[in-house]
Design an enzyme around this catalytic site. Structure first.
Site, short mmCIF file in Angstrom:
data_model
loop_
_atom_site.label_atom_id
_atom_site.label_comp_id
_atom_site.label_asym_id
_atom_site.label_seq_id
_atom_site.Cartn_x
_atom_site.Cartn_y
_atom_site.Cartn_z
N CYS A 186 27.61 8.79 -11.34
CA CYS A 186 27.10 8.08 -10.17
C CYS A 186 25.59 8.25 -10.04
O CYS A 186 24.85 7.84 -10.93
CB CYS A 186 27.85 8.50 -8.91
SG CYS A 186 27.61 7.35 -7.53
N GLU A 235 35.81 11.66 -11.00
CA GLU A 235 36.61 12.63 -10.25
C GLU A 235 37.49 11.96 -9.20
O GLU A 235 38.41 12.59 -8.66
CB GLU A 235 35.71 13.68 -9.60
CG GLU A 235 34.99 13.27 -8.33
CD GLU A 235 33.77 12.39 -8.56
OE1 GLU A 235 33.10 12.05 -7.56
OE2 GLU A 235 33.47 12.03 -9.71
N HIS A 277 32.97 6.98 -10.21
CA HIS A 277 33.29 8.40 -9.99
C HIS A 277 34.52 8.77 -10.82
O HIS A 277 35.64 8.40 -10.46
CB HIS A 277 33.57 8.66 -8.52
CG HIS A 277 32.36 8.66 -7.65
ND1 HIS A 277 31.61 9.80 -7.43
CD2 HIS A 277 31.75 7.66 -6.97
CE1 HIS A 277 30.60 9.50 -6.63
NE2 HIS A 277 30.66 8.21 -6.35
#
EC number: 4.3.2.10
Length: 212
Positions: free
Chosen positions: A85, A196, A194
């Site tokens: 990001c 995650e 992202h």
């Protein structure tokens, strides 16, 4: 083996840490995965993950305040490196957000989505671009192992990177026009989305990074 997640106070750090540790278990790697804001400890790590969330001027200021900008530049030269990001955006020459200079690993600028974005049917699209979107892999890369073409990843961003060299573009998405969302060069790999927050696909990509 040690994998450092750079902690400069900007980013979804504990979520990233949890995801990378889960990916490490999936990879079967005996690796120490940790958060660190210590430039020396980052420099000693074998691999580096560089997350980021928030305004790019604030992220760059925090990086310099903590003396981590030089540690990042050193890691970019010779370690497997994953930018996420705003951590990916910081690797470019310059951002329109706050007229901010980046670290210059990738030539090009970070640009803002137009304020009046519309889809092909004429419906207005919101900025930031937020939610799940498909990613086209435009080149082969080891981090794409076991990730099918047009897999969906999770995005939250108002700015996107525009690389000078098209050969550094590894993946694209559409909002509504195509934009680069994965870039790579040598030992460096970076995503606008992202990992995650991208469930199984994100974990697979992080696992591939730990095996890279």
């Amino acid at each position: 083996m040690q994998t450092a997640i750079i902690d400069y106070g900007m980013g979804n750090l504990h979520s990233v840490l949890k995801s990378v540790r889960t990916a490490g278990q999936l990879a079967g790697k005996n690796t120490e995965i940790f958060l660190s804001g210590d430039p020396d400890r980052v420099s000693r790590a074998d691999k580096v993950i560089f997350p980021g969330q928030g305004a790019m001027p604030d992220c760059m200021a925090a990086l310099k305040r903590d003396g981590l900008d030089e540690a990042v530049k050193d890691a970019l030269k010779n370690k497997p490196f994953f930018g996420i990001c705003v951590g990916a955006q910081l690797l470019f020459d310059h951002s329109e957000e706050g007229n901010t200079d980046g670290l210059g690993w990738f030539g090009g600028k970070v640009r803002r989505f137009e304020r009046d974005l519309r889809d092909p049917q004429g419906c207005r699209l919101k900025v930031p671009h937020m939610g799940w979107n498909t990613v086209r892999q435009t080149q082969n890369h080891p981090l794409f192992k076991d990730i099918p073409q047009d897999t969906r990843f999770y995005f939250v961003h108002s700015y996107y990177f525009a690389p000078e060299n098209p050969e550094t573009i590894l993946g694209e998405s559409d909002y509504p026009s195509p934009f680069a969302c994965i870039v790579g060069k040598d030992n460096v790999f970076a995503t606008q989305f992202h990992t995650e927050k991208s469930h199984d696909a994100g974990l697979t990509m992080l696992k591939n990074f730990l095996n890279w």
